[in-house]
Design a protein around this motif. Sequence first.
Motif, PDB file in Angstrom:
ATOM      1  N   LEU A   3      -0.559  -6.097  14.451  1.00  0.00           N
ATOM      2  CA  LEU A   3      -0.980  -5.205  13.383  1.00  0.00           C
ATOM      3  C   LEU A   3      -0.022  -4.029  13.245  1.00  0.00           C
ATOM      4  CD1 LEU A   3      -3.004  -4.425  11.235  1.00  0.00           C
ATOM      5  CD2 LEU A   3      -4.376  -3.297  12.993  1.00  0.00           C
ATOM      6  N   THR A   4       0.416  -3.475  14.370  1.00  0.00           N
ATOM      7  CA  THR A   4       1.342  -2.345  14.326  1.00  0.00           C
ATOM      8  C   THR A   4       2.647  -2.738  13.647  1.00  0.00           C
ATOM      9  OG1 THR A   4       0.385  -1.449  16.349  1.00  0.00           O
ATOM     10  CG2 THR A   4       2.575  -0.657  15.723  1.00  0.00           C
ATOM     11  N   ARG A   5       3.141  -3.922  13.994  1.00  0.00           N
ATOM     12  CA  ARG A   5       4.392  -4.393  13.388  1.00  0.00           C
ATOM     13  C   ARG A   5       4.244  -4.579  11.884  1.00  0.00           C
ATOM     14  NH1 ARG A   5       6.055  -9.847  12.682  1.00  0.00           N
ATOM     15  NH2 ARG A   5       8.274 -10.007  12.133  1.00  0.00           N
ATOM     16  N   LEU A   6       3.143  -5.192  11.476  1.00  0.00           N
ATOM     17  CA  LEU A   6       2.944  -5.410  10.053  1.00  0.00           C
ATOM     18  C   LEU A   6       2.707  -4.089   9.305  1.00  0.00           C
ATOM     19  CD1 LEU A   6       0.811  -8.663  10.010  1.00  0.00           C
ATOM     20  CD2 LEU A   6       3.104  -8.354   9.076  1.00  0.00           C
ATOM     21  N   GLN A   7       1.986  -3.183   9.944  1.00  0.00           N
ATOM     22  CA  GLN A   7       1.774  -1.888   9.305  1.00  0.00           C
ATOM     23  C   GLN A   7       3.098  -1.179   9.061  1.00  0.00           C
ATOM     24  OE1 GLN A   7      -0.935  -0.032  12.034  1.00  0.00           O
ATOM     25  NE2 GLN A   7      -2.733  -0.595  10.839  1.00  0.00           N
ATOM     26  N   ALA A   8       4.012  -1.278  10.027  1.00  0.00           N
ATOM     27  CA  ALA A   8       5.327  -0.670   9.851  1.00  0.00           C
ATOM     28  C   ALA A   8       6.072  -1.323   8.689  1.00  0.00           C
ATOM     29  CB  ALA A   8       6.139  -0.795  11.134  1.00  0.00           C
ATOM     30  N   LEU A   9       5.958  -2.638   8.568  1.00  0.00           N
ATOM     31  CA  LEU A   9       6.589  -3.341   7.446  1.00  0.00           C
ATOM     32  C   LEU A   9       5.969  -2.919   6.116  1.00  0.00           C
ATOM     33  CD1 LEU A   9       7.007  -6.985   8.828  1.00  0.00           C
ATOM     34  CD2 LEU A   9       8.813  -5.300   8.407  1.00  0.00           C
ATOM     35  N   TYR A  10       4.629  -2.788   6.093  1.00  0.00           N
ATOM     36  CA  TYR A  10       3.966  -2.362   4.861  1.00  0.00           C
ATOM     37  C   TYR A  10       4.441  -0.966   4.448  1.00  0.00           C
ATOM     38  CZ  TYR A  10       0.579  -6.065   6.030  1.00  0.00           C
ATOM     39  OH  TYR A  10      -0.022  -7.256   6.347  1.00  0.00           O
ATOM     40  N   ARG A  11       4.490  -0.062   5.429  1.00  0.00           N
ATOM     41  CA  ARG A  11       4.918   1.311   5.115  1.00  0.00           C
ATOM     42  C   ARG A  11       6.353   1.322   4.603  1.00  0.00           C
ATOM     43  NH1 ARG A  11       1.862   2.555   9.757  1.00  0.00           N
ATOM     44  NH2 ARG A  11       3.725   2.449  11.071  1.00  0.00           N
ATOM     45  N   ASP A  12       7.223   0.553   5.258  1.00  0.00           N
ATOM     46  CA  ASP A  12       8.614   0.511   4.806  1.00  0.00           C
ATOM     47  C   ASP A  12       8.709  -0.021   3.382  1.00  0.00           C
ATOM     48  OD1 ASP A  12       9.439   1.474   7.227  1.00  0.00           O
ATOM     49  OD2 ASP A  12      10.104  -0.468   8.021  1.00  0.00           O
ATOM     50  N   ALA A  13       7.928  -1.057   3.089  1.00  0.00           N
ATOM     51  CA  ALA A  13       7.954  -1.638   1.748  1.00  0.00           C
ATOM     52  C   ALA A  13       7.437  -0.644   0.711  1.00  0.00           C
ATOM     53  CB  ALA A  13       7.129  -2.920   1.711  1.00  0.00           C
ATOM     54  N   GLU A  14       6.350   0.048   1.030  1.00  0.00           N
ATOM     55  CA  GLU A  14       5.803   0.992   0.073  1.00  0.00           C
ATOM     56  C   GLU A  14       6.684   2.224  -0.056  1.00  0.00           C
ATOM     57  OE1 GLU A  14       1.640   1.509   1.160  1.00  0.00           O
ATOM     58  OE2 GLU A  14       1.166   0.065  -0.429  1.00  0.00           O
ATOM     59  N   ALA A  15       7.308   2.665   1.040  1.00  0.00           N
ATOM     60  CA  ALA A  15       8.238   3.787   0.947  1.00  0.00           C
ATOM     61  C   ALA A  15       9.420   3.428   0.059  1.00  0.00           C
ATOM     62  CB  ALA A  15       8.720   4.195   2.337  1.00  0.00           C
ATOM     63  N   ALA A  16       9.917   2.195   0.201  1.00  0.00           N
ATOM     64  CA  ALA A  16      11.004   1.746  -0.670  1.00  0.00           C
ATOM     65  C   ALA A  16      10.545   1.708  -2.121  1.00  0.00           C
ATOM     66  CB  ALA A  16      11.497   0.368  -0.233  1.00  0.00           C
ATOM     67  N   GLY A  17       9.300   1.294  -2.334  1.00  0.00           N
ATOM     68  CA  GLY A  17       8.760   1.301  -3.686  1.00  0.00           C
ATOM     69  C   GLY A  17       8.658   2.699  -4.261  1.00  0.00           C
ATOM     70  N   GLU A  18       8.240   3.661  -3.429  1.00  0.00           N
ATOM     71  CA  GLU A  18       8.164   5.044  -3.882  1.00  0.00           C
ATOM     72  C   GLU A  18       9.543   5.577  -4.256  1.00  0.00           C
ATOM     73  OE1 GLU A  18       5.463   7.367  -4.293  1.00  0.00           O
ATOM     74  OE2 GLU A  18       4.573   5.386  -4.460  1.00  0.00           O
ATOM     75  N   THR A  19      10.557   5.225  -3.462  1.00  0.00           N
ATOM     76  CA  THR A  19      11.921   5.632  -3.788  1.00  0.00           C
ATOM     77  C   THR A  19      12.340   5.062  -5.136  1.00  0.00           C
ATOM     78  OG1 THR A  19      12.503   5.725  -1.436  1.00  0.00           O
ATOM     79  CG2 THR A  19      14.322   5.582  -3.003  1.00  0.00           C
ATOM     80  N   TYR A  20      11.964   3.824  -5.375  1.00  0.00           N
ATOM     81  CA  TYR A  20      12.275   3.193  -6.657  1.00  0.00           C
ATOM     82  C   TYR A  20      11.555   3.903  -7.801  1.00  0.00           C
ATOM     83  CZ  TYR A  20      12.419  -0.393 -10.295  1.00  0.00           C
ATOM     84  OH  TYR A  20      12.593  -1.060 -11.477  1.00  0.00           O
ATOM     85  N   HIS A  21      10.264   4.239  -7.609  1.00  0.00           N
ATOM     86  CA  HIS A  21       9.528   4.965  -8.649  1.00  0.00           C
ATOM     87  C   HIS A  21      10.215   6.286  -8.969  1.00  0.00           C
ATOM     88  CE1 HIS A  21       5.733   2.905  -6.826  1.00  0.00           C
ATOM     89  NE2 HIS A  21       6.437   2.075  -7.553  1.00  0.00           N
ATOM     90  N   ALA A  22      10.611   7.013  -7.909  1.00  0.00           N
ATOM     91  CA  ALA A  22      11.255   8.310  -8.114  1.00  0.00           C
ATOM     92  C   ALA A  22      12.565   8.146  -8.878  1.00  0.00           C
ATOM     93  CB  ALA A  22      11.511   8.989  -6.763  1.00  0.00           C
ATOM     94  N   ALA A  23      13.321   7.099  -8.536  1.00  0.00           N
ATOM     95  CA  ALA A  23      14.571   6.847  -9.257  1.00  0.00           C
ATOM     96  C   ALA A  23      14.289   6.528 -10.721  1.00  0.00           C
ATOM     97  CB  ALA A  23      15.335   5.696  -8.597  1.00  0.00           C
ATOM     98  N   GLN A  24      13.223   5.780 -10.976  1.00  0.00           N
ATOM     99  CA  GLN A  24      12.847   5.460 -12.352  1.00  0.00           C
ATOM    100  C   GLN A  24      12.520   6.734 -13.132  1.00  0.00           C
ATOM    101  OE1 GLN A  24      13.298   2.552 -13.827  1.00  0.00           O
ATOM    102  NE2 GLN A  24      11.513   1.262 -13.484  1.00  0.00           N
ATOM    103  N   GLU A  25      11.762   7.633 -12.518  1.00  0.00           N
ATOM    104  CA  GLU A  25      11.366   8.850 -13.215  1.00  0.00           C
ATOM    105  C   GLU A  25      12.564   9.755 -13.455  1.00  0.00           C
ATOM    106  OE1 GLU A  25       8.064  10.761 -11.309  1.00  0.00           O
ATOM    107  OE2 GLU A  25       6.652   9.378 -12.243  1.00  0.00           O
ATOM    108  N   ARG A  26      13.456   9.867 -12.456  1.00  0.00           N
ATOM    109  CA  ARG A  26      14.658  10.684 -12.652  1.00  0.00           C
ATOM    110  C   ARG A  26      15.523  10.108 -13.761  1.00  0.00           C
ATOM    111  NH1 ARG A  26      14.653  10.755  -6.961  1.00  0.00           N
ATOM    112  NH2 ARG A  26      16.316   9.189  -6.893  1.00  0.00           N
ATOM    113  N   LEU A  27      15.621   8.783 -13.801  1.00  0.00           N
ATOM    114  CA  LEU A  27      16.420   8.144 -14.842  1.00  0.00           C
ATOM    115  C   LEU A  27      15.804   8.380 -16.215  1.00  0.00           C
ATOM    116  CD1 LEU A  27      18.764   6.390 -15.738  1.00  0.00           C
ATOM    117  CD2 LEU A  27      17.378   4.365 -15.218  1.00  0.00           C
TER     118      LEU A  27
END
Length: 333
Positions: A3-27
């Motif tokens: 569970l810990t390993r998967l939670q870390a993967l989920y967080r990394d995936a969602e953090a990457a998604g947030e970075t993408y959202h921020a890039a979209q808004e800045r663009l």
Amino acid sequence: MLLTRLQALYRDAEAAGETYHAAQERLAAQTAETRRLGGDLTRTRDALARARAAAGRLARAQYQGRTDLPLSLRLLFTRDPRHALDQGQVFRRAAREQAAAVARLEGGEKRADAVATAARRALDAHQALIAARQRAHDEAQARLREVEDALAGLSAGQLAELAALERDRADGARQELTATGTLDEEGVPAGEGTPSREGADAVAYAAEQLGKPYAPGARGPESFDDSGLASRAWEVAGRSVPRGSAEQWRTLPRVPLRSLRPGDLVVYSPDATHVALYVGGGRVLHAPRPGAPVSVSPLAAHPVLGAVRPDADARPLSSYAPPPLPGDGAGGD
């Protein structure tokens, strides 16, 4: 631990998604600024062309000899001094207009240069943001593939173990919130209220998306990510909210968890990388994680950071009947 390993993967995936959202808004913001400066540059160049034409007419008039004697000489030789004085006022006014035309030309050239420089910089920034958005998109897709590969490699027994661990975690979190008086014994916020009309509409829209797949950066209609679902639901309800969960947490009015009402946004994890729409009865509706569809979960199924209210200025309904929803499910983060 699985569970810990998967939670870390989920967080990394969602953090990457947030970075993408921020890039979209800045663009999007930079695109608007680039267009504004482009229009400003066109108008400035048109004004400069008019000023140059006026200056050209003045130069031609002087070259062709259409200039006048000084007022003192006209008074000396004229038979009608009063008429000469009247003409002098006209000539002085013409001279002021000529000086103003030259000043407009000089100012227009300076402004055109400044706006052209700003427009070039805006275009350079626009191109850089396009590249940054693509990098963020590629990173989000890579993190999503990691999650998908990890889940695909689990056996039926491991998946069952994972589901049990997630339920245990949700139960533990709920008990902690119950102990503080935030939730009652049923896991419902102790001071839960009714939604506003807009909040009810946001919940109704989100409920219609149940079962749709998760996709990073998606806002429907075929797929969603967590903040995409939340922002789109409120947009349909008539309120514009920030696209990303971190920005939602940073900018929207915060409310105590014990006073939640349907439509509020519950934000999860210390860095606000996940968000869900509160639907009442101690439940949230969200795109829970990469690889899982839009579903209903207990409020405390994930580590809660807090809650925000997009319609803090709206009055609650006197009564509310929530849309039919499936039973609680344990989602991942």
